[in-house]
Design a protein around this motif. Structure first.
Motif, PDB file in Angstrom:
ATOM      1  N   ILE A  25      -3.898   9.124  -7.537  1.00 32.27           N
ATOM      2  CA  ILE A  25      -4.503  10.075  -6.592  1.00 32.27           C
ATOM      3  C   ILE A  25      -5.561   9.356  -5.742  1.00 32.27           C
ATOM      4  O   ILE A  25      -5.634   9.516  -4.527  1.00 32.27           O
ATOM      5  N   ALA A  26      -6.370   8.539  -6.391  1.00 29.21           N
ATOM      6  CA  ALA A  26      -7.433   7.817  -5.678  1.00 29.21           C
ATOM      7  C   ALA A  26      -6.836   6.778  -4.722  1.00 29.21           C
ATOM      8  O   ALA A  26      -7.241   6.676  -3.554  1.00 29.21           O
ATOM      9  N   PHE A  27      -5.849   6.037  -5.202  1.00 32.31           N
ATOM     10  CA  PHE A  27      -5.273   4.940  -4.400  1.00 32.31           C
ATOM     11  C   PHE A  27      -4.689   5.462  -3.088  1.00 32.31           C
ATOM     12  O   PHE A  27      -4.776   4.810  -2.053  1.00 32.31           O
ATOM     13  N   PHE A  37      -9.191   0.353   2.418  1.00 29.70           N
ATOM     14  CA  PHE A  37      -9.574  -0.744   1.530  1.00 29.70           C
ATOM     15  C   PHE A  37      -8.386  -1.667   1.263  1.00 29.70           C
ATOM     16  O   PHE A  37      -8.530  -2.882   1.223  1.00 29.70           O
ATOM     17  N   TYR A  38      -7.237  -1.050   1.011  1.00 24.73           N
ATOM     18  CA  TYR A  38      -6.070  -1.825   0.578  1.00 24.73           C
ATOM     19  C   TYR A  38      -4.828  -1.439   1.402  1.00 24.73           C
ATOM     20  O   TYR A  38      -3.904  -0.818   0.860  1.00 24.73           O
ATOM     21  N   PRO A  39      -4.800  -1.762   2.720  1.00 24.66           N
ATOM     22  CA  PRO A  39      -3.726  -1.253   3.583  1.00 24.66           C
ATOM     23  C   PRO A  39      -2.307  -1.583   3.080  1.00 24.66           C
ATOM     24  O   PRO A  39      -1.468  -0.699   2.979  1.00 24.66           O
ATOM     25  N   GLU A  40      -2.074  -2.858   2.749  1.00 29.65           N
ATOM     26  CA  GLU A  40      -0.708  -3.237   2.355  1.00 29.65           C
ATOM     27  C   GLU A  40      -0.339  -2.657   1.001  1.00 29.65           C
ATOM     28  O   GLU A  40       0.774  -2.187   0.788  1.00 29.65           O
ATOM     29  N   GLY A  41      -1.292  -2.693   0.089  1.00 27.21           N
ATOM     30  CA  GLY A  41      -1.043  -2.174  -1.259  1.00 27.21           C
ATOM     31  C   GLY A  41      -0.698  -0.693  -1.226  1.00 27.21           C
ATOM     32  O   GLY A  41       0.247  -0.244  -1.880  1.00 27.21           O
ATOM     33  N   ARG A  80       3.170   3.775  -1.612  1.00 28.77           N
ATOM     34  CA  ARG A  80       3.828   4.991  -1.083  1.00 28.77           C
ATOM     35  C   ARG A  80       5.342   4.829  -1.047  1.00 28.77           C
ATOM     36  O   ARG A  80       6.084   5.775  -1.299  1.00 28.77           O
ATOM     37  N   LEU A  81       5.765   3.621  -0.776  1.00 29.18           N
ATOM     38  CA  LEU A  81       7.206   3.317  -0.797  1.00 29.18           C
ATOM     39  C   LEU A  81       7.757   3.511  -2.217  1.00 29.18           C
ATOM     40  O   LEU A  81       8.826   4.086  -2.423  1.00 29.18           O
TER      41      LEU A  81
END
Ligand code: NAD
Ligand code: ZN
Length: 356
Positions: A278-280, A286-290, A295-296
């Motif tokens: 939920i937080a991520f 903070f972590y665009p690629e991650g 989400r993928l």
């Protein structure tokens, strides 16, 4: 500058079907006929095939552990008293069979059997005085890295904080991927993402070094094979990813996602895995690629997260979550480096929580 000098698990067995060797491992600890072993087993396994495979002898103690709530200091103290009432001798081994929660329970009980006064007084860093009873960790769900770490996370009277010490580390772990086969998809995803997020936070953190990087890069690659490629050996891969993710953060630190997740978990009671997810999902800055890759992975496995949890909460509830999140100094130091205090403002955190 002082470098970390940390203890690692001394003995480990890895392989499909290796759980069968537990009996042999315990035989080496049993010295006299009345030596006994305590098995702390996640109650999800009660009445299932695994129950019949626990190598308990007549004099041993099998305790079913319920993990609907994450482990607490009260639960640990009760379990410890239960073991002490069962036999005046100490057990020769304490075995934890289950997920991060059950493994932490086993670590904590093995410590409390030799350290008096109740577990709450040992929440913190290196407060444990005496070595624990021999303890063994056997994951039946993978991701937290609890099998590799030097902490046992407990909800205490004041806050959620681990028993962090060299004595906490398991003496032995058994990683048998057959045991994680039956985990239901949502939980498999949440707990596995704990590992993915450990890697992102470690790799994007200012504390990064080659030791942590080597483990995190490999663990992340394994997570991709599990959650994007649906690899035939995904259970073995996730089990190794969890261990390596744990090793990575042992020599670096987690970051913004865990800080926010602790706030969510302490005030609203979300469990670690889902709380992290939920937080991520709101941490793309903070972590665009991650976050994009996460989400993928969610889409591939049809995972939907609860939405608008905090949108309409009273200001004082949000303020409490912000305070817990803000208090995670080392995590923010990993995110921003020196001077993090100026960057982690109430406004920034409040805005983040309102998007959750
Ligand atoms: P968990 O142990 O809380 O278990 C999650 C759910 O999965 C439970 O309902 C459990 O019964 C079920 N489960 C376990 N094995 C199963 C199986 N084989 N089949 C079907 N269901 C199964 O989950 P977790 O995510 O592994 O652990 C979270 C806990 O770990 C939290 O308490 C967190 O604080 C702690 N943690 C510890 C560390 C550490 O280093 N010590 C690190 C991260 C998290
Ligand atoms: Zn975690």
């Amino acid at each position: 500058m002082s470098f970390k000098n940390f203890k690692v698990v001394e003995k480990m067995i890895f392989g499909r079907g290796s759980f069968v060797q537990l009996d042999e491992v315990l035989a080496a600890e049993r010295k006299t006929a009345d030596d006994f072993v305590v098995f702390l087993v996640d109650d999800v396994h009660q009445g299932k095939a695994l129950e019949g495979r626990i190598p308990a002898k007549a004099q041993d103690m099998v305790i079913w552990v319920n993990v609907d709530e994450e482990p607490s200091t009260i639960q640990i103290d009760t379990l410890t008293e239960q073991v002490q009432a069962f036999n005046t001798k100490l057990p020769v081994s304490v075995v934890g069979l289950g997920g991060g929660s059950t493994m932490d329970v086993a670590k904590a009980v093995s410590l409390m059997l030799t350290n008096p006064g109740g577990s709450a007084i040992y929440q913190g860093w290196d407060l444990i005085k005496n070595p624990a009873v021999h303890h063994i960790g056997i994951p039946t769900i993978s991701g937290t890295g609890a099998e590799a770490s030097r902490t046992a996370v407990l909800c205490g009277p004041v806050r959620k904080l681990g028993l962090n010490s060299d004595y906490t580390v398991f003496d032995q772990i058994i990683m048998d991927s057959e045991l994680i086969e039956g985990v239901e998809t949502d939980q498999w995803f949440y707990t596995g993402m704990d590992c993915y997020i450990h890697c992102v936070e470690s790799l994007q953190g200012t504390f990064l070094n080659e030791f942590s990087k080597s483990y995190a890069e490999k663990a992340m690659d394994l997570c991709r094979q599990v959650y994007l490629d649906d690899h035939v050996d995904k259970d073995d891969k996730l089990m190794m990813a969890s261990f390596m993710g744990g090793m990575s953060i042992a020599y670096s630190q987690v970051g913004a996602c865990h800080a926010v997740s602790y706030g969510l978990s302490y005030i609203l009671g979300y469990h670690h895995g889902i709380g992290n997810c939920i937080a991520f999902d709101v941490l793309e800055e903070f972590y665009p690629e991650g976050v994009e890759e996460f989400r993928l992975m969610m889409k591939k496995h049809n995972i939907t997260l609860p939405k608008n949890i905090c949108k309409d909460l009273p200001d004082e509830t949000i303020a409490k979550m912000v305070a817990v999140t803000k208090s995670m100094g080392p995590l923010w130091a990993n995110v921003y480096g020196a001077g993090w205090e100026e960057k982690v403002t109430d406004e920034m955190l409040t805005a983040l929580f309102r998007r959750i």
